[in-house]
Design a protein around this motif. Structure first.
Motif, PDB file in Angstrom:
ATOM      1  N   ARG A 199       0.841  -1.192   0.000  1.00  0.00           N
ATOM      2  CA  ARG A 199       0.000   0.000   0.000  1.00  0.00           C
ATOM      3  C   ARG A 199       0.878   1.245   0.000  1.00  0.00           C
ATOM      4  O   ARG A 199       1.858   1.329   0.731  1.00  0.00           O
ATOM      5  CB  ARG A 199      -0.892   0.017   1.229  1.00  0.00           C
ATOM      6  CG  ARG A 199      -1.886   1.167   1.303  1.00  0.00           C
ATOM      7  CD  ARG A 199      -2.438   1.352   2.720  1.00  0.00           C
ATOM      8  NE  ARG A 199      -2.793   0.104   3.358  1.00  0.00           N
ATOM      9  CZ  ARG A 199      -4.037  -0.323   3.546  1.00  0.00           C
ATOM     10  NH1 ARG A 199      -5.047   0.406   3.136  1.00  0.00           N
ATOM     11  NH2 ARG A 199      -4.268  -1.459   4.162  1.00  0.00           N
ATOM     12  N   ALA A 200       0.507   2.219  -0.825  1.00  0.00           N
ATOM     13  CA  ALA A 200       1.146   3.530  -0.814  1.00  0.00           C
ATOM     14  C   ALA A 200       0.084   4.571  -0.496  1.00  0.00           C
ATOM     15  O   ALA A 200      -1.039   4.502  -1.002  1.00  0.00           O
ATOM     16  CB  ALA A 200       1.784   3.831  -2.169  1.00  0.00           C
ATOM     17  N   THR A 201       0.422   5.525   0.337  1.00  0.00           N
ATOM     18  CA  THR A 201      -0.523   6.561   0.743  1.00  0.00           C
ATOM     19  C   THR A 201      -0.466   7.751  -0.207  1.00  0.00           C
ATOM     20  O   THR A 201       0.622   8.241  -0.534  1.00  0.00           O
ATOM     21  CB  THR A 201      -0.210   7.035   2.171  1.00  0.00           C
ATOM     22  OG1 THR A 201      -0.362   5.931   3.065  1.00  0.00           O
ATOM     23  CG2 THR A 201      -1.134   8.166   2.586  1.00  0.00           C
ATOM     24  N   VAL A 202      -1.617   8.185  -0.658  1.00  0.00           N
ATOM     25  CA  VAL A 202      -1.723   9.446  -1.391  1.00  0.00           C
ATOM     26  C   VAL A 202      -1.955  10.531  -0.339  1.00  0.00           C
ATOM     27  O   VAL A 202      -2.999  10.545   0.317  1.00  0.00           O
ATOM     28  CB  VAL A 202      -2.876   9.414  -2.405  1.00  0.00           C
ATOM     29  CG1 VAL A 202      -3.000  10.752  -3.125  1.00  0.00           C
ATOM     30  CG2 VAL A 202      -2.681   8.275  -3.404  1.00  0.00           C
ATOM     31  N   PRO A 203      -1.002  11.423  -0.142  1.00  0.00           N
ATOM     32  CA  PRO A 203      -1.059  12.306   1.027  1.00  0.00           C
ATOM     33  C   PRO A 203      -2.107  13.406   0.897  1.00  0.00           C
ATOM     34  O   PRO A 203      -2.442  13.844  -0.206  1.00  0.00           O
ATOM     35  CB  PRO A 203       0.350  12.915   1.049  1.00  0.00           C
ATOM     36  CG  PRO A 203       0.775  12.920  -0.382  1.00  0.00           C
ATOM     37  CD  PRO A 203       0.200  11.660  -0.968  1.00  0.00           C
ATOM     38  N   PRO A 204      -2.669  13.866   2.017  1.00  0.00           N
ATOM     39  CA  PRO A 204      -3.522  15.051   2.009  1.00  0.00           C
ATOM     40  C   PRO A 204      -2.716  16.239   1.457  1.00  0.00           C
ATOM     41  O   PRO A 204      -1.495  16.272   1.631  1.00  0.00           O
ATOM     42  CB  PRO A 204      -3.873  15.256   3.486  1.00  0.00           C
ATOM     43  CG  PRO A 204      -3.657  13.916   4.125  1.00  0.00           C
ATOM     44  CD  PRO A 204      -2.526  13.293   3.362  1.00  0.00           C
ATOM     45  N   PRO A 205      -3.360  17.159   0.789  1.00  0.00           N
ATOM     46  CA  PRO A 205      -4.811  17.329   0.664  1.00  0.00           C
ATOM     47  C   PRO A 205      -5.412  16.608  -0.538  1.00  0.00           C
ATOM     48  O   PRO A 205      -6.533  16.914  -0.933  1.00  0.00           O
ATOM     49  CB  PRO A 205      -4.943  18.842   0.479  1.00  0.00           C
ATOM     50  CG  PRO A 205      -3.734  19.189  -0.346  1.00  0.00           C
ATOM     51  CD  PRO A 205      -2.641  18.296   0.163  1.00  0.00           C
ATOM     52  N   TYR A 206      -4.664  15.676  -1.111  1.00  0.00           N
ATOM     53  CA  TYR A 206      -5.117  15.060  -2.350  1.00  0.00           C
ATOM     54  C   TYR A 206      -6.183  13.995  -2.107  1.00  0.00           C
ATOM     55  O   TYR A 206      -6.125  13.244  -1.133  1.00  0.00           O
ATOM     56  CB  TYR A 206      -3.933  14.450  -3.098  1.00  0.00           C
ATOM     57  CG  TYR A 206      -2.885  15.461  -3.468  1.00  0.00           C
ATOM     58  CD1 TYR A 206      -3.164  16.481  -4.365  1.00  0.00           C
ATOM     59  CD2 TYR A 206      -1.615  15.406  -2.907  1.00  0.00           C
ATOM     60  CE1 TYR A 206      -2.210  17.424  -4.708  1.00  0.00           C
ATOM     61  CE2 TYR A 206      -0.646  16.338  -3.237  1.00  0.00           C
ATOM     62  CZ  TYR A 206      -0.946  17.350  -4.133  1.00  0.00           C
ATOM     63  OH  TYR A 206       0.008  18.283  -4.457  1.00  0.00           O
ATOM     64  N   PHE A 207      -7.118  13.924  -3.045  1.00  0.00           N
ATOM     65  CA  PHE A 207      -8.179  12.926  -3.068  1.00  0.00           C
ATOM     66  C   PHE A 207      -7.843  11.984  -4.221  1.00  0.00           C
ATOM     67  O   PHE A 207      -7.946  12.358  -5.387  1.00  0.00           O
ATOM     68  CB  PHE A 207      -9.525  13.632  -3.303  1.00  0.00           C
ATOM     69  CG  PHE A 207     -10.751  12.769  -3.173  1.00  0.00           C
ATOM     70  CD1 PHE A 207     -10.983  11.715  -4.044  1.00  0.00           C
ATOM     71  CD2 PHE A 207     -11.702  13.044  -2.204  1.00  0.00           C
ATOM     72  CE1 PHE A 207     -12.131  10.942  -3.937  1.00  0.00           C
ATOM     73  CE2 PHE A 207     -12.858  12.278  -2.085  1.00  0.00           C
ATOM     74  CZ  PHE A 207     -13.067  11.218  -2.956  1.00  0.00           C
ATOM     75  N   GLY A 208      -7.417  10.769  -3.892  1.00  0.00           N
ATOM     76  CA  GLY A 208      -6.974   9.834  -4.913  1.00  0.00           C
ATOM     77  C   GLY A 208      -8.095   9.400  -5.835  1.00  0.00           C
ATOM     78  O   GLY A 208      -9.246   9.225  -5.427  1.00  0.00           O
TER      79      GLY A 208
END
Length: 249
Positions: free
Chosen positions: A72-81
């Motif tokens: 799993r890789a996290t798409v960091p805030p403030p982004y909405f994947g």
């Protein structure tokens, strides 16, 4: 098979028109019920998924048979994947309203770059040569994956009427399948003309999933080209369904 009106006119009770086929379940597999699914694909026999919501967005490698998250890789805030698609040894992912996308290594899901685009990002797929991108409008963009440069635009229509809200997409056997946001309908699109050829009704699968939230709709289409298997799921659905592929032609 039954018949449905052109999607843009469906809610108005228009006369019958496009063919619609009820999804035929081949197998039912586990799926993470916490996944707000935005993108799904199978490549080289491996399943990858992206999820949305700010602070919960991710890109994942998933074990097809069990639904277990292997990486799993996290798409960091403030982004909405949003959607994802493979390109060589990379996975490209979109974000919703920020005009920013990310490049991830297929091996290990390490972030290795970023790119930009105009407008919203909803979904990605690959036809083997280019990427195809949806943005919620009736226009799909064909994109060079190296530079993320738009090479062609395709207007999707049913009987001349634009079909909007095109969300998760998948290139399957020479046509584009697209979930229509907030519906249980998948449209089959001719990638040359943009004409909708028919619809797939997944409402029975939604009912089986047992989710009732406003946005817990079908979203997620993955095509295993090597074994000719088609999989669908939805946001927060506890199941991944293998369904019979649509007829060719």
């Amino acid at each position: 098979m039954r018949w449905a009106a052109p999607l843009a006119l469906l809610l108005l009770g228009a006369a019958p028109g496009l063919p619609i086929t009820a999804a035929q379940v081949v197998a039912t597999l586990p799926h993470d019920p916490g996944a707000y699914t935005e993108g799904l694909f199978i490549d080289r026999g491996e399943l990858f998924e992206s999820t949305g919501e700010v602070g919960r967005s991710s890109v994942r490698k998933v074990k097809l048979e069990t639904g277990a998250v292997l990486a799993r890789a996290t798409v960091p805030p403030p982004y909405f994947g949003e959607g994802i698609a493979p390109w060589g040894d990379q996975i490209l992912s979109l974000t919703w309203k920020d005009g920013v996308g990310f490049r991830w290594s297929r091996d290990g899901l390490k972030r290795i770059g970023r790119f930009s685009y105009r407008g919203e990002g909803w979904a990605l797929t690959s036809d083997g040569q280019q990427l195809i991108m949806s943005d919620g409008t009736a226009v799909l963009r064909f994109v060079d994956p190296a530079q993320f440069r738009v090479t062609r635009r395709l207007r999707v229509t049913a009987y001349g009427q634009p079909v909007t809200q095109l969300n998760e997409i998948e290139y399957v056997d020479g046509e584009i399948l697209a979930n229509v946001w907030l519906t249980d309908t998948i449209v089959r699109i001719d990638p040359t003309t943009g004409a909708v050829k028919g619809l797939i009704d997944v409402s029975a699968l939604h009912a089986q999933a047992g989710v009732t939230g406003y946005d817990d709709v079908a979203n997620g289409i993955a095509w295993d080209a090597e074994r000719r298997r088609l999989f669908v799921t939805g946001k927060r659905w506890p199941y991944l369904f293998e369904i019979a592929p649509p007829p060719r032609g």
